[in-house]
Design an enzyme around this catalytic site. Structure first.
Site, PDB file in Angstrom:
ATOM      1  N   ARG A  78     -11.361 -19.589  44.410  1.00 42.49           N
ATOM      2  CA  ARG A  78     -11.951 -20.426  43.365  1.00 42.49           C
ATOM      3  C   ARG A  78     -11.090 -20.424  42.103  1.00 42.49           C
ATOM      4  NH1 ARG A  78     -17.312 -16.811  43.640  1.00 42.49           N
ATOM      5  NH2 ARG A  78     -16.540 -16.720  45.783  1.00 42.49           N
TER       6      ARG A  78
ATOM      7  N   LYS B  28      -9.188  -5.638  50.393  1.00 39.64           N
ATOM      8  CA  LYS B  28     -10.007  -5.815  51.588  1.00 39.64           C
ATOM      9  C   LYS B  28      -9.858  -4.605  52.503  1.00 39.64           C
ATOM     10  CE  LYS B  28      -9.797 -10.862  52.031  1.00 39.64           C
ATOM     11  NZ  LYS B  28     -11.247 -11.106  51.908  1.00 39.64           N
TER      12      LYS B  28
END
Ligand code: BES
Ligand code: MN
Ligand code: ZN
Length: 488
Positions: free
Chosen positions: A338, A264
């Site tokens: 996920r 990120k």
């Protein structure tokens, strides 16, 4: 914060609710007379109309029953709901927390309203000061006792006890989300969960060796770049019928999300300490259920990992096999939530055959773009569950908004090499994340997914009932949903 309900009480500060455009309540008349009409005078002032949130402070003369009197605007009589009373409690607490006085008594109306005011006081009184060593005395709250005065104080006390268990859950969730990632990592988090056995929860913690044996390679893949051991935390509250299938609550517990090899950007990355907000909601809900001894069987499962870049981390291009046998091509290691949830969802179905599963996760930045900070995204394969969760959220002020699922979105997950890829492209990012999860939900399994990335924490000016960075979203909604749907 000590909260009491009584038919009468004395305190440093005595407060009265004023309906918008209304008069002094009967209970205030004696004090008004004793104070030479100071309360009537404050009420008559042009800038006090009784509008919700207004407060007038009155210094009382020596010898009066209290040191200060407060008139607090309660708004229009027919426009008040549970939220309005919680807000009033929060405003009252905030205004007097640092007043130098220790006790406040509010003349409250009906029992339900008084209980909600008390909830508001507790929500507002939350602090996270563990890491401050230089907190000045004047910044420390002095108010430590709030009494709600009403007839029917016993009823109010009982109503509050149940609601207050939910607030215990909120406090727990806030603490976990606020904690810095050097102190809350998968190992310390699991240890913290173990201490909840004292509430009567059955706790089971699985480590990497056990998860490996179960084939939970997807979840383990996310954690493999971290020096901390990944853990699956399981909390059981079996307050319902023996042998009745439980409800399962599943939470994303990414203790810190750097993005992994798909790193990120640096700015704001510290917020990713909150990427375990879904798991915090589940832990908080279990605390609430155990505290009020809910008559339901509920199992909470949290996947605890840390997503770090490392020589051993998963890479874009890797293909991993999830516990249910499906293969996943990693295209972005930052779509890690996920990957954790799919294996925990498998575990929940395989081991508990739950009546319903609700998973919570700070799953996508896209949900923050779509819904902002005021609703969590709701995705579900069951219309009944959609309305039950929506209603529970409305009742507790933790709102959710349904978004669609569908095969068109699912197609975005196609991979050239594996059964699926872990990202769905730029469009409908929150929906494709939900579609990914749904691929791990078995035929006939009732399931909902709440994407709480926009509501788990909120920066800047907020309601007095949401005083810290972490909102503690989730426990009250889940507790209410279980109370309304699974307790006879
Ligand atoms: N934890 C983030 C989502 C997130 C973003 C939570 C902002 C709270 C605030 C999640 O793991 C993530 O990085 N998602 C990616 C997915 C993308 C790579 C498909 C995102 O939303 O950008
Ligand atoms: Mn991520
Ligand atoms: Zn994440």
């Amino acid at each position: 914060m000590n909260i009491q309900f009584a038919e009468s009480a004395s305190a440093d500060i005595v407060a009265f609710m004023i309906d918008e455009g209304g008069d002094l309540p009967a209970a205030a008349k004696t004090l008004d007379d004793a104070a030479g009409g100071l309360l009537s005078e404050a009420l008559a002032a042009d800038n006090f109309t009784g509008k919700a949130g207004q407060q007038a402070f009155i210094v009382l003369p020596k010898g009066a029953e209290a040191r200060r009197a407060v008139l607090i605007g309660a708004g229009k009589k027919d426009k008040r709901d549970a939220r309005a009373f919680e807000k009033l409690g929060g405003q009252l607490y905030k205004a007097h927390a640092n007043s130098g006085f220790a006790s406040l008594a509010l003349h409250a109306g009906k029992a339900e309203d008084a209980a909600r005011i008390a909830v508001g006081v507790r929500l507002a009184a939350y602090r996270f000061d563990d890491y401050r060593t230089k907190l000045k005395d004047e910044d420390k709250p002095t108010l430590s006792e709030v009494t709600l005065i009403l007839k029917g104080d016993k009823t109010a006390q009982d109503l509050f006890a149940a609601l207050s268990a939910g607030v215990d859950g909120t406090y727990m969730a806030r603490d976990l989300v606020n904690m810095p990632p050097n102190d809350l990592n998968p190992e310390t988090y699991a240890a913290k969960i173990e201490t909840l056995a004292e509430l009567g929860l059955e706790i089971e913690i699985l480590g990497e060796a056990e998860l490996e044996k179960l084939g939970m390679r997807s979840m383990l893949g996310v954690g493999q770049g971290s020096v901390k051991e990944s853990k699956l935390g399981i909390m059981r509250w079996m307050g319902g019928q023996k042998d009745e299938a439980p409800v399962a609550l599943v939470g994303k517990g990414v203790c810190f999300d750097t993005g992994g090899i798909s790193l990120k950007p640096g700015a704001g990355m510290e917020d990713m300490r909150g990427d375990m907000g879904g798991s915090a909601a589940v832990v908080g809900a279990m605390v609430a259920l155990a505290t009020r001894k809910a008559k339901a069987n509920v199992v909470g499962l949290v996947g605890l990992v840390e997503n770090m870049p490392d020589g051993n981390a998963i890479r874009p291009g890797d293909i991993i096999k999830a516990a249910d046998g499906q293969t996943i091509e990693i295209q972005n290691t930052d779509a890690e939530g996920r990957l954790v949830l799919c294996d925990v969802l498998w575990y929940a179905q395989e081991h508990y055959k739950p009546k319903a599963i609700v998973d919570l996760a700070t799953l996508t930045g896209a949900i923050v773009i779509g819904l902002g900070h005021h609703h969590a995204g709701l995705f579900t394969n069951d219309d009944g569950l959609a309305s039950a969760l929506t209603d529970a959220g409305m009742t507790e002020g933790e709102r959710v908004w349904r978004l669609p699922l569908g095969p068109e979105y699912d197609r975005q997950l196609k991979s050239k090499f594996a059964d699926m890829r872990n990202i769905g492209g730029r469009q409908a990012g929150s929906i494709t994340a939900a579609q990914f999860l749904q691929r791990f939900i078995r035929e006939g399994q009732t399931w909902a997914h709440l994407d709480i990335a926009g509501v788990a924490w909120v920066e800047g000016e907020k309601a007095p009932t949401d005083p810290s960075w972490a909102s503690g979203f989730g426990p009250r909604l889940l507790d209410r949903w279980i109370a309304e749907n699974y307790e006879g």
